[in-house]
Design an enzyme around this catalytic site. Structure first.
Site, PDB file in Angstrom:
ATOM      1  N   GLN A 175       0.843  -1.197   0.000  1.00  0.00           N
ATOM      2  CA  GLN A 175       0.000   0.000   0.000  1.00  0.00           C
ATOM      3  C   GLN A 175       0.876   1.244   0.000  1.00  0.00           C
ATOM      4  O   GLN A 175       1.836   1.352   0.762  1.00  0.00           O
ATOM      5  CB  GLN A 175      -0.975  -0.003   1.170  1.00  0.00           C
ATOM      6  N   HIS A 197      -2.436  -0.069  -4.111  1.00  0.00           N
ATOM      7  CA  HIS A 197      -3.489   0.490  -3.264  1.00  0.00           C
ATOM      8  C   HIS A 197      -3.879   1.884  -3.736  1.00  0.00           C
ATOM      9  O   HIS A 197      -4.993   2.129  -4.139  1.00  0.00           O
ATOM     10  CB  HIS A 197      -3.096   0.485  -1.776  1.00  0.00           C
ATOM     11  N   ASP A 239      -7.645   1.136  -4.452  1.00  0.00           N
ATOM     12  CA  ASP A 239      -8.770   1.365  -3.547  1.00  0.00           C
ATOM     13  C   ASP A 239      -9.299   2.768  -3.792  1.00  0.00           C
ATOM     14  O   ASP A 239      -8.563   3.748  -3.688  1.00  0.00           O
ATOM     15  CB  ASP A 239      -8.305   1.206  -2.094  1.00  0.00           C
ATOM     16  N   GLU A 276     -11.084  -1.753  -5.501  1.00  0.00           N
ATOM     17  CA  GLU A 276     -11.678  -1.952  -4.175  1.00  0.00           C
ATOM     18  C   GLU A 276     -12.617  -0.803  -3.822  1.00  0.00           C
ATOM     19  O   GLU A 276     -12.300   0.365  -4.048  1.00  0.00           O
ATOM     20  CB  GLU A 276     -10.562  -2.045  -3.133  1.00  0.00           C
ATOM     21  N   ASP A 310     -15.132  -3.863   0.432  1.00  0.00           N
ATOM     22  CA  ASP A 310     -14.521  -3.294   1.628  1.00  0.00           C
ATOM     23  C   ASP A 310     -15.592  -2.610   2.460  1.00  0.00           C
ATOM     24  O   ASP A 310     -15.965  -3.077   3.532  1.00  0.00           O
ATOM     25  CB  ASP A 310     -13.402  -2.328   1.256  1.00  0.00           C
ATOM     26  N   GLN A 332     -12.369  -8.244   1.115  1.00  0.00           N
ATOM     27  CA  GLN A 332     -11.318  -7.953   2.076  1.00  0.00           C
ATOM     28  C   GLN A 332     -11.773  -8.409   3.456  1.00  0.00           C
ATOM     29  O   GLN A 332     -12.836  -8.004   3.930  1.00  0.00           O
ATOM     30  CB  GLN A 332     -10.954  -6.468   2.162  1.00  0.00           C
ATOM     31  N   LYS A 334     -11.048  -7.600   6.802  1.00  0.00           N
ATOM     32  CA  LYS A 334     -10.370  -6.462   7.427  1.00  0.00           C
ATOM     33  C   LYS A 334     -10.125  -6.822   8.885  1.00  0.00           C
ATOM     34  O   LYS A 334     -10.934  -6.538   9.759  1.00  0.00           O
ATOM     35  CB  LYS A 334     -11.223  -5.210   7.283  1.00  0.00           C
ATOM     36  N   THR A 363      -5.167  -2.927   8.136  1.00  0.00           N
ATOM     37  CA  THR A 363      -4.983  -1.483   8.068  1.00  0.00           C
ATOM     38  C   THR A 363      -3.526  -1.105   8.274  1.00  0.00           C
ATOM     39  O   THR A 363      -2.774  -1.822   8.951  1.00  0.00           O
ATOM     40  CB  THR A 363      -5.853  -0.786   9.139  1.00  0.00           C
ATOM     41  N   CYS A 364      -3.163   0.035   7.698  1.00  0.00           N
ATOM     42  CA  CYS A 364      -1.844   0.609   7.948  1.00  0.00           C
ATOM     43  C   CYS A 364      -1.673   0.969   9.416  1.00  0.00           C
ATOM     44  O   CYS A 364      -0.542   1.120   9.904  1.00  0.00           O
ATOM     45  CB  CYS A 364      -1.665   1.854   7.094  1.00  0.00           C
TER      46      CYS A 364
END
Length: 429
Positions: A175, A197, A239, A276, A310, A332, A334, A363-364
């Site tokens: 990402q 991403h 995304d 996404e 998502d 996804q 998540k 997630t980041c």
């Protein structure tokens, strides 16, 4: 062997909490921050520092295992749990959670995570614990089971769900964050399997007619040929955070929309493309209907772009609903939004035998501990791809996930070679 104590220490996560509703409503960028007031409950600013709650389980042999409670960057949006405050939940982990786990056998992973899933967030509200709490505690419980049984967490998850673990690396998805060109070039140089991403989370980034995304994909395809290793054929995955739906609107099977996706596919050619979160329809049933409409429209028009769920696909039940409806080519999973990490493993297995592939995301805004735990879920369930995390600098998250996967595969391969001819002892770890 038993669990002796449970401790919790507030810490930091790998990125930030962002008020998605404020950003999509047009909050102005102010350097790295955003100007203006937040609109989602719990936020003090449109962008604020990410938090994590660091969980430690001490076992009766004196060893300590870890898991990190973390929540997604866009907390409180799209049906997700509210903003996660580590200080607020530390007494919960050291109180009711610790009381429920103290004295239990760490080898009983399935039973232990079930106990945590049933705990209420407060004595009188009947609501489940925040997903971030369940996520972090379950990671520690998986690590405890692996430590005591002297196997990898991959083995713990595989046995719990009756799966055959992957024998090759699961493709890693990089990402880029807003550094969508520089970080994409880093990914290309390293030959990342799935990228970039892109973070097209506003109309300004997508373009008022979607043209900026078309231009970006054309640039990305050109750079892939220039920078990638010999024989490199990555999967492109962008995304768009519902912005395509904002630009075009329903119905999503009409020619104007499918022609736009055809333009995206042509720009990405010869590389396959996944998009996404094409729209945010405001609720799960509405999102499923809109995604299915788009997917049918693309199929009818012969447009080869895969659609990734998502928004409104947060819980295990949500994943089931999207898969059952055939509303996405990829879902996804998540990970922080599902609560206990075992729920992520179960959600991936929901895609077995269907036309839908499972992307183990997250997630980041996680930590290195939670990212490594997710690697074992991806390997145990042979997911279609796994997110490189934490952070948005790309290199660090890619290193964390890739190295944990390679270490685990090598350990399991060594264990296979150690199995005697009669099949006794050894085995997959």
């Amino acid at each position: 062997m038993r669990i002796e104590s449970v401790r919790a220490v507030p810490g930091v996560s790998g990125f930030y909490f962002d008020d998605q509703r404020a950003i999509k409503a047009g909050a102005d960028e102010d350097g790295f921050a955003y100007a203006g007031e937040p609109v989602t409950n719990g936020f003090d600013a449109v962008r604020q520092a990410g938090e994590a709650l660091l969980v430690e389980l001490e076992l009766s042999d004196g060893s300590v295992v870890r898991g990190d409670c973390a929540a997604v960057q866009y907390s409180g949006a799209g049906g997700r749990d509210p903003l996660f405050r580590a200080e607020e939940y530390a007494p919960v982990v050291e109180g009711p959670v610790a009381d429920a786990l103290r004295g239990r056998d760490p080898r009983a992973f399935a039973d232990n995570v079930s106990v945590v899933e049933l705990l209420p967030s407060a004595a009188d509200d009947g609501q489940a614990l925040h997903t971030a709490v369940r996520y972090g505690v379950s990671q520690a419980l998986a690590a405890a089971a692996a430590r005591v049984r002297r196997i990898t967490p991959t083995g713990v998850f595989a046995e719990a769900f009756g799966t055959a673990p992957a024998t090759d690396p699961v493709p890693v998805f990089g990402q880029s964050g807003d550094e969508r060109r520089r970080n994409a070039e880093k990914m290309l140089v390293k030959g990342v399997p799935v990228l970039p991403h892109g973070l097209f989370n506003s109309e300004a980034k997508l373009g008022s007619d979607g043209g900026r995304l078309v231009e970006y994909l054309a640039w990305l395809g050109e750079r892939a040929g220039e920078l990638g290793p010999d024989g490199y054929r990555p999967q492109f995955h962008v995304d768009v955070y519902g912005t395509v739906g904002e630009v075009f609107g329903p119905p999503y099977d009409r020619a104007e929309v499918t022609d736009y996706f055809a333009d995206l596919a042509a720009a990405a050619d010869p590389y396959p493309l996944q998009v996404e979160g094409p729209m945010d329809a405001g609720g799960r049933s509405e999102q499923i209907a809109a995604m299915a409409e788009l997917r049918d429209g693309l199929d009818g028009a012969g447009v080869s772009v895969d659609i990734v769920a998502d928004e409104w696909c947060n819980t295990y039940g949500d994943v089931q609903a999207f898969v059952d409806a055939g509303a996405a080519d990829v879902v996804q999973v998540k990970t922080p939004d599902l609560g206990g990490i075992q729920r992520s493993a179960r959600a991936v297995t929901e895609c077995d035998g269907t036309d839908t592939r499972a992307y183990l995301g997250g997630t980041c805004n996680e930590t290195a501990v939670s990212a490594r735990a997710c690697v074992h879920v991806a390997l145990a369930t042979d997911a279609a791809q796994i997110l490189a995390k934490p952070g948005m600098g790309f290199d660090e998250g890619y290193m964390v996930v890739t190295n944990e996967m390679r270490r685990t595969l090598a350990r399991r391969e060594r264990a296979d070679r150690a199995v005697p001819a009669d099949g006794s002892g050894g085995g997959r770890r």
